[in-house]
Write an enzyme that holds these catalytic residues in place. Sequence first.
Site, mmCIF file in Angstrom:
data_model
loop_
_atom_site.group_PDB
_atom_site.id
_atom_site.type_symbol
_atom_site.label_atom_id
_atom_site.label_comp_id
_atom_site.label_asym_id
_atom_site.label_seq_id
_atom_site.Cartn_x
_atom_site.Cartn_y
_atom_site.Cartn_z
ATOM 1 N N CYS A 190 0.845 -1.196 0.000
ATOM 2 C CA CYS A 190 0.000 0.000 0.000
ATOM 3 C C CYS A 190 0.879 1.245 0.000
ATOM 4 C CB CYS A 190 -0.855 -0.048 1.264
ATOM 5 S SG CYS A 190 -1.568 1.498 1.711
ATOM 6 N N THR A 192 -0.734 4.401 0.216
ATOM 7 C CA THR A 192 -1.665 5.476 0.593
ATOM 8 C C THR A 192 -1.009 6.529 1.483
ATOM 9 O OG1 THR A 192 -3.580 4.044 0.394
ATOM 10 C CG2 THR A 192 -3.832 5.921 1.860
HETATM 11 P P1 5GP Z 1 -0.787 -6.965 4.026
HETATM 12 O O1 5GP Z 1 -1.269 -8.177 4.776
HETATM 13 O O2 5GP Z 1 -0.211 -7.336 2.693
HETATM 14 O O3 5GP Z 1 0.129 -6.107 4.833
HETATM 15 O O4 5GP Z 1 -2.068 -6.060 3.761
HETATM 16 C C1 5GP Z 1 -3.170 -6.506 3.023
HETATM 17 C C2 5GP Z 1 -4.171 -5.393 2.900
HETATM 18 O O5 5GP Z 1 -3.603 -4.277 2.184
HETATM 19 C C3 5GP Z 1 -5.400 -5.725 2.091
HETATM 20 O O6 5GP Z 1 -6.320 -6.532 2.760
HETATM 21 C C4 5GP Z 1 -5.937 -4.335 1.763
HETATM 22 O O7 5GP Z 1 -6.697 -3.784 2.821
HETATM 23 C C5 5GP Z 1 -4.665 -3.515 1.631
HETATM 24 N N1 5GP Z 1 -4.352 -3.259 0.206
HETATM 25 C C6 5GP Z 1 -4.266 -4.140 -0.802
HETATM 26 N N2 5GP Z 1 -3.927 -3.545 -1.958
HETATM 27 C C7 5GP Z 1 -3.809 -2.234 -1.684
HETATM 28 C C8 5GP Z 1 -3.491 -1.076 -2.477
HETATM 29 O O8 5GP Z 1 -3.201 -1.140 -3.663
HETATM 30 N N3 5GP Z 1 -3.513 0.118 -1.821
HETATM 31 C C9 5GP Z 1 -3.816 0.217 -0.487
HETATM 32 N N4 5GP Z 1 -3.860 1.427 0.057
HETATM 33 N N5 5GP Z 1 -4.079 -0.854 0.284
HETATM 34 C C10 5GP Z 1 -4.086 -2.058 -0.312
#
Ligand code: 5GP
Length: 365
Positions: A190, A192
């Site tokens: 992400c 953001t």
């Molecule tokens: P991880 O377990 O990989 O740290 O986080 C997974 C979460 O990242 C997902 O469930 C979703 O909420 C968030 N996420 C997935 N793709 C994106 C993206 O392209 N941008 C953002 N801001 N969040 C994402």
Amino acid sequence: MTQIIDSTELDFCDVLFKPKRTTLNSRSEANVIREYKFKYYPHTLNSCGIIAANMATTGTFEINNVLQKYQAITCLHKHYDFNNEENRKYLIQNYQQNQNAYTFVSTGLKDDKEKLFAILSDKEFPIDKLCIDIANGYIPKLIEFVREVRTNFPHLLIMVGNVVTGDMTQDLILNGADIVKVGIGPGSVCTTRKLTGVGRPQLSAILECSDAAHGVGGLVCADGGCTCAGDVAKAFGAGADFVMLGGMFAGTDEAAGELIEKTVQTNLLCDGVLVTKKEKYKQFYGMSSQLAQEKHFGGMACYRASEGKVVEVPYKGSAESVIQEILGGIRSTMSYIGARRLKDIAKCTTFYRVNRQLNEVFGKS
Ligand code: 5GP
């Protein structure tokens, strides 16, 4: 006037569990399966509370097949077309074989509402768990949509997100959500926080939102930022009822995407020549990344900017080994803090605030 919240906001890496006197003699005495009861959904669900993220790479049928053996949940990504005969057959069989299937279908706000409502009303199509997922859970249209879905489908298990504050968590629950997804910006792919400057350290977000949710009879799912089993345990320790994982299931056999093989140089010499070795990777991308927009939406709308990135994750083998390691880690945490049941983790948690989480004397492991 601009205000600053001056209390310390914490992430997983800022805390460690305090070990406590326990009645458990072995981690095998720790029960990681919890019986969940919900505010609106009229059934119980026995689960370990781990959820594979509804990302195109991890929200797959293949991951679902592995995780459900461990009573872990998969949130299918929203690009599965359930008018497609094969996809439909998979879900129908899955629901027939598992009395209470560990499978959510996903939707955004911009998806075809009529199509979604038709699927949810279809008596032959047994899906009863829905994830309504948008990056910014604060927009008024989300609440309206949640209310509309709840009114039309009172018996659905509804998970909604994402937010990071107690007020919005309660609003979503009072308008029909059983579970609120917590996390803005912590995800491994992400961007953001970089692009918008918006976000909240995940541990503090979970602490506040779980307290708010439990006060009105709802549950929360901590979404994003877990990099290891200890982080998952800390999310439960902070009050999460469920923990959603993307990056931790990426790179597995069951994650979508081609296996990429690369030849890399080592620093070993053999006959004066640097030795090479083969390394395997799998691609993993954020659902708001340029790549996701191109793959699934035919390009990025001009008013948007990419809020996700594309990475190559080292190949990890089967998702089975990942879920086993997570559950093993959680059991061990439970035996350290004296929690017999998954639900007891938060009650038994005292965190130390730390300035260094890991002992990396001999490098990272
Ligand atoms: P991880 O377990 O990989 O740290 O986080 C997974 C979460 O990242 C997902 O469930 C979703 O909420 C968030 N996420 C997935 N793709 C994106 C993206 O392209 N941008 C953002 N801001 N969040 C994402």
